[in-house]
Design a protein around this motif. Structure first.
Motif, mmCIF file in Angstrom:
data_model
loop_
_atom_site.group_PDB
_atom_site.id
_atom_site.type_symbol
_atom_site.label_atom_id
_atom_site.label_comp_id
_atom_site.label_asym_id
_atom_site.label_seq_id
_atom_site.Cartn_x
_atom_site.Cartn_y
_atom_site.Cartn_z
ATOM 1 N N UNK A 88 47.815 60.907 40.449
ATOM 2 C CA UNK A 88 48.655 61.918 39.812
ATOM 3 C C UNK A 88 49.891 62.234 40.643
ATOM 4 N N UNK A 89 49.850 61.942 41.937
ATOM 5 C CA UNK A 89 51.010 62.182 42.798
ATOM 6 C C UNK A 89 52.184 61.286 42.411
ATOM 7 N N UNK A 109 56.202 68.303 34.648
ATOM 8 C CA UNK A 109 55.489 68.913 33.522
ATOM 9 C C UNK A 109 54.252 68.104 33.155
ATOM 10 N N UNK A 110 54.406 66.779 33.086
ATOM 11 C CA UNK A 110 53.278 65.914 32.760
ATOM 12 C C UNK A 110 52.261 65.929 33.890
ATOM 13 N N UNK A 111 52.745 65.878 35.119
ATOM 14 C CA UNK A 111 51.856 65.872 36.283
ATOM 15 C C UNK A 111 50.970 67.118 36.312
ATOM 16 N N UNK A 161 48.194 66.820 33.672
ATOM 17 C CA UNK A 161 47.188 65.832 34.034
ATOM 18 C C UNK A 161 46.260 66.333 35.140
ATOM 19 N N UNK A 162 46.754 67.195 36.001
ATOM 20 C CA UNK A 162 45.931 67.705 37.097
ATOM 21 C C UNK A 162 45.041 68.871 36.680
ATOM 22 N N UNK A 163 45.369 69.513 35.591
ATOM 23 C CA UNK A 163 44.645 70.720 35.212
ATOM 24 C C UNK A 163 43.953 70.575 33.862
ATOM 25 N N UNK A 195 48.658 72.970 45.107
ATOM 26 C CA UNK A 195 48.028 72.128 44.101
ATOM 27 C C UNK A 195 47.533 72.975 42.944
ATOM 28 N N UNK A 196 47.886 72.635 41.700
ATOM 29 C CA UNK A 196 47.518 73.454 40.552
ATOM 30 C C UNK A 196 46.062 73.343 40.168
#
Length: 455
Positions: free
Chosen positions: A166-167, A173-175, A178-180, A112-113
């Protein structure tokens, strides 16, 4: 977004080229897992099936989609079925939030980033969310606090967005952004934080509806829009471009995932122009991009936008005249001949965009590219749709039918798109044009509507 921010013909014609291209590529990158409302024939209610309030979100979603029982053993942190299938196991109840808050830090997977970003506890997240929203930690407003829960609903919504919503994002790239980076920006922007909470609560409410979640969802959307409109009143700058782009991208979820949408609510059957605002608002990102084009390369979205652009350049051809490669029946319906161009036919560009999408292999990566169709429609074509022009409706119905075929990877289709496709079929099935009726068969079959004139 309110009507004052709806793109007009003038805005479309004066858009900066970079902004327009990016907007076309990035419409509806976000997907929300919904309960399936697929009909097998005609416009009827879904067949009854076994329901359960227990189990993880993933098993419940598979159960609803297959209309049969998927028994979840409720093992934590991952149930055995999800672990065996290699699926993301997510629970919708506040129990997950409570369990995570008991740990000294967030227990996220190594891949997970955002593991560094969420090394603090949920108690700290709650405090920081309330701080950016200018609320007391023990706010008495019903939408933000459930007396029986350990954490306010704002924290529950935020947790669901980060861990589950977000999964479902198709583009890696978008995911990743959005997570970071986007999450970091949200702790400095009230409209983006409200938008994230609204999407997270919408996701929960569509999968596991409740009055409490519905009220919270409305509350978060209301404040997201109010704060977003206030932010738009100032000039787009390097300092606010990240938050404005992020909020605008996520707000498209609200329009394509309404609660309890039925085909009879469509503008096609009601003849209410405002009922098609969902389609008009998909172009909202184009306006922001046209104003922010100079800042995009250095924004948190610059690299992701560039990667998606390179992928889609390989999909769409550069043919600018004639019928080559087009479906003969669709070309005939739209009056396209060997001399037709975008300059002398409103149908030409949408049909040229649709054609390569229909030819793509139907899989997860390509499903993300197919969503871009809505953002590529110009104002003249949207006006034809508003007038319920048959050729324009057929083109849109074919795209909607394609999305219905891709709903396994784009489950947000069940929120509105399948219902809108059914509505178009219901409207056009009374046509006396045999070509229209013949072209209606694919979208009707794809959305599950049985045409009256089919034997």
């Amino acid at each position: 977004m309110s009507s004052e921010h709806t793109p007009s013909d003038d805005t479309s014609s004066t858009s900066v080229e970079v902004g327009t291209n990016d907007a076309k590529r990035l419409q509806n990158v976000f997907r929300v897992t919904l309960q399936s409302n697929k009909q097998s024939s005609g416009f009827h209610s879904r067949r009854s099936h076994k329901k359960s309030r227990a189990g993880c979100l993933t098993c419940k979603k598979r159960r609803v989609k297959a209309l049969k029982s998927f028994q979840c053993d409720e093992q934590k942190p991952e149930c055995s079925k999800c672990e065996k299938k290699g699926l993301t196991c997510c629970y919708t109840s506040e129990e997950v939030v409570r369990r995570d808050s008991d740990s000294s830090s967030r227990r996220l997977s190594k891949e997970s980033p955002n593991s560094t970003l969420f090394s603090f506890t949920l108690d700290n997240i709650t405090r920081d969310i309330q701080e950016i929203l200018n609320l007391g930690v023990r706010c008495n407003l019903v939408p933000l606090w459930n007396q029986n829960a350990t954490h306010p609903m704002s924290t529950v919504a935020f947790h669901n967005f980060v861990k589950c919503s977000t999964e479902t994002i198709a583009s890696p790239a978008i995911r990743n952004v959005m997570r970071t980076d986007m999450i970091q920006v949200s702790f400095t922007s009230s409209h983006l934080m409200y938008t994230i909470l609204a999407v997270g609560m919408l996701h929960l409410n569509r999968v596991s509806p409740s009055k409490e979640r519905s009220v919270a969802e409305s509350y978060f959307w209301q404040h997201a829009l109010q704060n977003y409109q206030k932010a738009l009143s100032s000039n787009v700058s390097k300092d606010n471009v990240d938050s404005l782009l992020s909020s605008c991208m996520l707000m498209s979820v609200m329009t394509v995932c309404p609660e309890n949408f039925q085909p009879t609510d469509s503008w096609v059957l009601t003849n209410r122009p405002e009922a098609m605002n969902w389609l008009c608002l998909q172009s909202g990102l184009r306006c922001i991009l046209s104003l922010a084009s100079r800042y995009i390369p250095s924004s948190i979205w610059g690299t992701a936008f560039s990667e998606i652009g390179k992928e889609e350049d390989k999909i769409f051809d550069d043919i600018q005249q004639g019928r080559e490669g087009l479906d003969p029946d669709l070309a005939d319906l739209c009056g396209i001949d060997d001399w037709t161009t975008d300059n002398n036919s409103i149908y030409y560009s949408p049909l040229r965009i649709l054609t390569p999408l229909l030819k793509l292999e139907r899989d997860a990566p390509n499903s993300a590219h197919c969503t871009s169709f809505m953002g590529r429609l110009d104002c003249d074509f949207v006006n034809l749709l508003r007038e319920r022009d048959p050729p324009a409706l057929i083109i849109l119905a074919h795209w909607m039918g394609l999305m219905c075929c891709l709903s396994q990877w784009q489950p947000w289709v069940e929120g509105r798109i399948r219902g809108e496709c059914i509505a178009i079929c219901m409207f056009l099935e009374h046509s006396t044009d045999p070509l229209v009726l013949r072209l209606l068969r694919f979208p009707a079959e794809a959305c599950g509507y049985k045409l009256h004139n089919d034997s």
